[in-house]
Write a protein that holds these residues in place. Structure first.
Motif, PDB file in Angstrom:
ATOM      1  N   UNK A 276       0.567   7.773 -10.931  1.00 47.66           N
ATOM      2  CA  UNK A 276       1.126   7.640 -10.389  1.00 47.66           C
ATOM      3  C   UNK A 276       2.264   6.284 -10.167  1.00 47.66           C
ATOM      4  N   UNK A 277       2.298   5.137 -10.630  1.00 43.87           N
ATOM      5  CA  UNK A 277       2.974   4.024 -11.005  1.00 43.87           C
ATOM      6  C   UNK A 277       4.903   5.157 -11.970  1.00 43.87           C
ATOM      7  N   UNK A 278       4.190   6.201 -12.577  1.00 46.63           N
ATOM      8  CA  UNK A 278       5.917   6.757 -13.217  1.00 46.63           C
ATOM      9  C   UNK A 278       6.228   7.222 -11.880  1.00 46.63           C
ATOM     10  N   UNK A 279       5.607   7.893 -11.121  1.00 47.07           N
ATOM     11  CA  UNK A 279       5.624   8.535  -9.873  1.00 47.07           C
ATOM     12  C   UNK A 279       7.684   6.870  -9.140  1.00 47.07           C
ATOM     13  N   UNK A 280       5.967   6.007  -8.605  1.00 40.45           N
ATOM     14  CA  UNK A 280       6.640   4.988  -8.347  1.00 40.45           C
ATOM     15  C   UNK A 280       8.361   5.065  -8.727  1.00 40.45           C
TER      16      UNK A 280
ATOM     17  N   UNK B 222      -6.675  -2.527  -6.825  1.00 39.95           N
ATOM     18  CA  UNK B 222      -7.231  -1.176  -6.571  1.00 39.95           C
ATOM     19  C   UNK B 222      -6.903   0.328  -7.242  1.00 39.95           C
ATOM     20  N   UNK B 223      -7.629   0.721  -7.857  1.00 39.97           N
ATOM     21  CA  UNK B 223      -7.218   2.055  -8.052  1.00 39.97           C
ATOM     22  C   UNK B 223      -6.719   3.169  -7.225  1.00 39.97           C
ATOM     23  N   UNK B 224      -5.150   2.168  -6.746  1.00 44.69           N
ATOM     24  CA  UNK B 224      -4.884   3.631  -5.663  1.00 44.69           C
ATOM     25  C   UNK B 224      -4.619   4.896  -5.741  1.00 44.69           C
ATOM     26  N   UNK B 225      -4.505   5.453  -4.554  1.00 41.38           N
ATOM     27  CA  UNK B 225      -3.902   7.050  -4.736  1.00 41.38           C
ATOM     28  C   UNK B 225      -2.114   7.404  -4.395  1.00 41.38           C
ATOM     29  N   UNK B 226      -1.800   6.383  -3.257  1.00 42.44           N
ATOM     30  CA  UNK B 226      -0.614   6.415  -3.005  1.00 42.44           C
ATOM     31  C   UNK B 226       0.112   5.571  -2.826  1.00 42.44           C
ATOM     32  N   UNK B 227       1.408   5.346  -2.168  1.00 37.96           N
ATOM     33  CA  UNK B 227       2.505   4.367  -2.927  1.00 37.96           C
ATOM     34  C   UNK B 227       3.203   4.465  -1.408  1.00 37.96           C
ATOM     35  N   UNK B 228       3.944   3.467  -1.445  1.00 35.17           N
ATOM     36  CA  UNK B 228       5.668   3.722  -0.571  1.00 35.17           C
ATOM     37  C   UNK B 228       6.869   3.095  -1.091  1.00 35.17           C
ATOM     38  N   UNK B 229       7.571   3.548  -0.966  1.00 33.31           N
ATOM     39  CA  UNK B 229       9.062   3.185  -1.465  1.00 33.31           C
ATOM     40  C   UNK B 229      10.382   2.938  -0.322  1.00 33.31           C
ATOM     41  N   UNK B 230      10.679   1.556  -0.533  1.00 29.03           N
ATOM     42  CA  UNK B 230      12.331   1.732   0.056  1.00 29.03           C
ATOM     43  C   UNK B 230      13.436   1.107  -0.217  1.00 29.03           C
ATOM     44  N   UNK B 231      14.111   2.279   0.250  1.00 24.91           N
ATOM     45  CA  UNK B 231      15.631   1.613  -0.874  1.00 24.91           C
ATOM     46  C   UNK B 231      15.573   1.556  -1.793  1.00 24.91           C
ATOM     47  N   UNK B 232      14.297   1.459  -2.839  1.00 21.41           N
ATOM     48  CA  UNK B 232      14.509   1.506  -4.600  1.00 21.41           C
ATOM     49  C   UNK B 232      13.925   0.003  -4.027  1.00 21.41           C
ATOM     50  N   UNK B 233      12.733  -0.631  -3.564  1.00 15.95           N
ATOM     51  CA  UNK B 233      12.130  -1.796  -4.146  1.00 15.95           C
ATOM     52  C   UNK B 233      10.502  -0.653  -3.694  1.00 15.95           C
ATOM     53  N   UNK B 234       9.517  -0.979  -4.166  1.00 13.11           N
ATOM     54  CA  UNK B 234       8.398  -0.924  -3.113  1.00 13.11           C
ATOM     55  C   UNK B 234       7.852  -2.073  -1.740  1.00 13.11           C
ATOM     56  N   UNK B 235       7.551  -1.378  -0.983  1.00 16.66           N
ATOM     57  CA  UNK B 235       7.280  -1.963   0.153  1.00 16.66           C
ATOM     58  C   UNK B 235       5.708  -1.101   0.830  1.00 16.66           C
TER      59      UNK B 235
END
Length: 636
Positions: A582-586, A276-289
């Motif tokens: 979003x990808x750059x922010x992540x 999907x073209x997502x609108x949000x993401x989550x990270x933890x300790x430097x990696x995407x989760x």
């Protein structure tokens, strides 16, 4: 009237003790049902309407979705205001109702108007109401992540899409079944999609349009029922399964027949897995989760719901694929337990201090214990009142209780009882009989009038707080309600339980003279009192000067709307340049977390929400992130 109540309590003393014991038992039961939180929930009565509109610009969202919905809400009963937010692909309208409005009545009103507004909205745009929760409803967070080196059955590593699939189909459905949970929110990963990319040249060459392709896929992706047939006394259900189950089945969908040969999707389009073209993401300790959050139902006990969610998550972990785990990263019960531990510590220390002081000044252990019993009995009665009034136990409601004020009336009556019993015993030269003790205790109630007036004056001071409304009222009403209930309970006990208990249990250790501490205090106080009475102008001048200086100091005092809570963790809002993808922010968030973890060993874990989650209760742009820094315990 109060004299008759006291005399009746002494005459029916065992009945009074029994009734008080029943009230205490009811208080113990109520304590188990009492909602417990760190601070009062100051959220107003509101209903949130979220509408997803993929591909719509903010202007189109405002004109075609937000404005029609917001206009439809005008004129609702007990409505206070509406506010809205229009972003790329998202419309959010918040309808605020007057305090005291039943939330389910409000949601029903909004739902009726939404049905009317749907006719003015674009096709395939479906507005939905947000969860039945408040601003403090997000009480439990967890991440779904793969262990290092974990592999799927085919030997490939887990992707964010795989973790999101596990979250949506295994973790979230089970947590939604936890008592007190109204919604489970998810952010991060990718929703799995199968994308059909048509070749427009091939479509045109065969005389087909894009609508033909879409219609064919839609028609061939569904099951159809055909009733049933009876055969040999048996009944058989007839159906035609047509729902696609794989990429190959999508590729083999027939679009048309040319010269006797079928024309399939694969002949004019590429079919492949997508995301999907997502609108949000989550990270933890430097990696995407993948990050999940539990929304608590309005009025529930946050500590109990969070603990139930944690227990359920432990059970869910046993059903996850090998190498995948769901780990709690934030638990509201930790904060609540800290706040309640602080209140409990202060209450216990205050009660012990009161008992010690009473024993020193009264000189009679039984009398001191009877007086001190007013504290726990009043608290238990208050718990019952709080449950029935819908007030939660928190720093504001319980932290405002003053044991000195609560026990004040009982101290006056018990001290007067001890004094009269001592004088009567000295005059008789023997131990008093039960009838004589009861008569002296009844006569000792002569101090009841100033005592009750004093407590009524204190309660009157809290009456203006009940006139507060809005956020101020929601913040301070619990404090005023709790204090008034505690004073009423203490007043009731002081004219019923205290005389009955003194008449029953205080039959020794009373004397017609003061103890050594009181004699010493009198020796120090009497000369000071005489000196003040001889120099009244000086005393008045000193009092006026003290008031003046206090007033000057008061102008330099700081003010706080709510007590400061040191949870032991940090919340950081990270903002990037507007327009950041979003990808750059992540990527920037991952770099930030890795850097902080390396430089600060005090950090145990750091996780963040970037952009907008699936349930858009807190919509943020892609360039913003809510970061949570969980610190190690202070002793580490």
């Amino acid at each position: 009237m109060f004299q008759k109540i006291i005399e009746l309590a002494i005459a029916r003393r065992w009945l009074v003790i029994f009734v008080v014991a029943c009230l205490a038992a009811a208080g113990v039961v109520s304590y188990g049902r009492l909602p417990i939180d760190a601070v009062p929930d100051i959220t107003n009565v509101q209903v949130q309407i979220n509408t997803s509109a993929e591909g719509y610009s903010p202007l189109e969202v405002e004109q075609r979705i937000t404005f029609p919905i917001e206009s439809a809400m005008n004129g609702l009963p007990r409505i206070e205001q509406t506010r809205s937010l229009s972003k790329y692909g998202l419309s959010q309208v918040t309808v605020v109702f007057k305090d005291g409005t039943d939330i389910y009545f409000a949601r029903q009103l909004v739902n009726e108007r939404l049905q009317q507004a749907k006719a003015r909205l674009p096709d395939k745009v479906e507005p939905s109401m947000g969860p039945t929760a408040t601003g403090l409803g997000e009480i439990f967070y967890w991440t779904v992540e793969a262990k290092e080196g974990a592999r799927k059955r085919d030997g490939s590593p887990y992707t964010p899409a795989d973790l999101r699939e596990i979250q949506d189909w295994i973790v979230a459905p089970q947590l939604r079944g936890v008592a007190g949970v109204t919604e489970v929110n998810t952010i991060g990963g990718y929703l799995k999609e199968y994308q059909v990319a048509p070749d427009m040249a091939k479509l045109s060459a065969r005389g087909l349009s894009l609508a033909t392709l879409v219609s064919a896929i839609d028609r061939n992706n569904g099951n159809a029922g055909a009733g049933y047939i009876e055969r040999g006394g048996e009944q058989f259900v007839v159906r035609t399964p047509g729902q696609v189950k794989s990429l190959d089945e999508i590729c083999n969908i027939v679009l048309d027949v040319a010269d006797g040969a079928p024309l399939r999707v694969r002949d004019v389009a590429d079919v492949e897995p997508g995301r999907e073209l997502r609108t949000g993401a989550a990270t933890e300790n430097g990696r995407e989760v993948v990050l999940g959050a539990v929304f608590m139902l309005i009025g529930e006990n946050s500590r109990a719901v969070a603990e139930r969610a944690r227990v359920k998550l432990d059970a869910v972990n046993r059903s996850l694929p090998a190498g995948v785990q769901a780990l709690p990263v934030y638990d509201r019960s930790v904060l609540v337990n800290k706040a309640i531990a602080t209140v409990r510590k202060n209450l216990v220390e205050g009660a012990l201090l009161v008992i010690a002081i009473l024993f020193l000044f009264l000189g009679n252990l039984r009398a001191a214990l009877i007086t001190a019993l007013v504290i726990p009995l009043s608290m238990l009665m208050v718990f019952t009142g709080m449950v029935n009034a819908g007030v939660s136990a928190n720093l504001m409601s319980l932290g405002a209780l003053d044991f000195g004020i609560i026990v004040d009336g009982a101290v006056v009556i018990v001290e007067n009882c001890i004094r009269r019993l001592g004088l009567a015993r000295g005059a008789a030269g023997r131990r008093l009989t039960r009838e004589e003790r009861c008569a002296e205790v009844a006569a000792a109630a002569e101090a009841r009038r100033p005592l009750l007036f004093g407590q009524l004056i204190i309660m009157t001071v809290y009456l203006p707080i009940f006139a507060l409304s809005g956020v101020e009222g929601r913040m301070f009403h619990p404090m005023a309600i709790t204090v008034v209930m505690a004073l009423l309970a203490a007043m009731l006990l002081s004219v019923t339980f205290i005389p009955a208990a003194v008449a029953l249990f205080v039959d020794r250790g009373v004397a017609d003279h003061e103890n050594a501490l009181m004699r010493k205090a009198r020796a120090l106080y009497a000369p000071l009192l005489d000196a003040v009475l001889r120099n009244r102008p000086v005393a008045f001048a000193f009092a006026a000067l003290a008031i003046l200086l206090s007033g000057m100091l008061a102008t330099r005092l700081g003010t706080e709307f709510a007590p400061n809570l040191n949870e032991g963790d940090l919340a950081v809002l990270t903002m990037r340049i507007p327009g950041t993808s979003l990808q750059q922010s992540v990527a920037m968030q991952q770099h930030l977390e890795s850097t902080l973890l390396k430089q600060f060993p005090e950090i145990e874990r750091m996780f963040a929400r970037v952009g907008t989650a699936e349930v858009a209760t807190d919509p943020m742009p892609p360039n913003a992130a809510d970061s949570y820094i969980i610190l190690r315990p202070e002793h580490d």
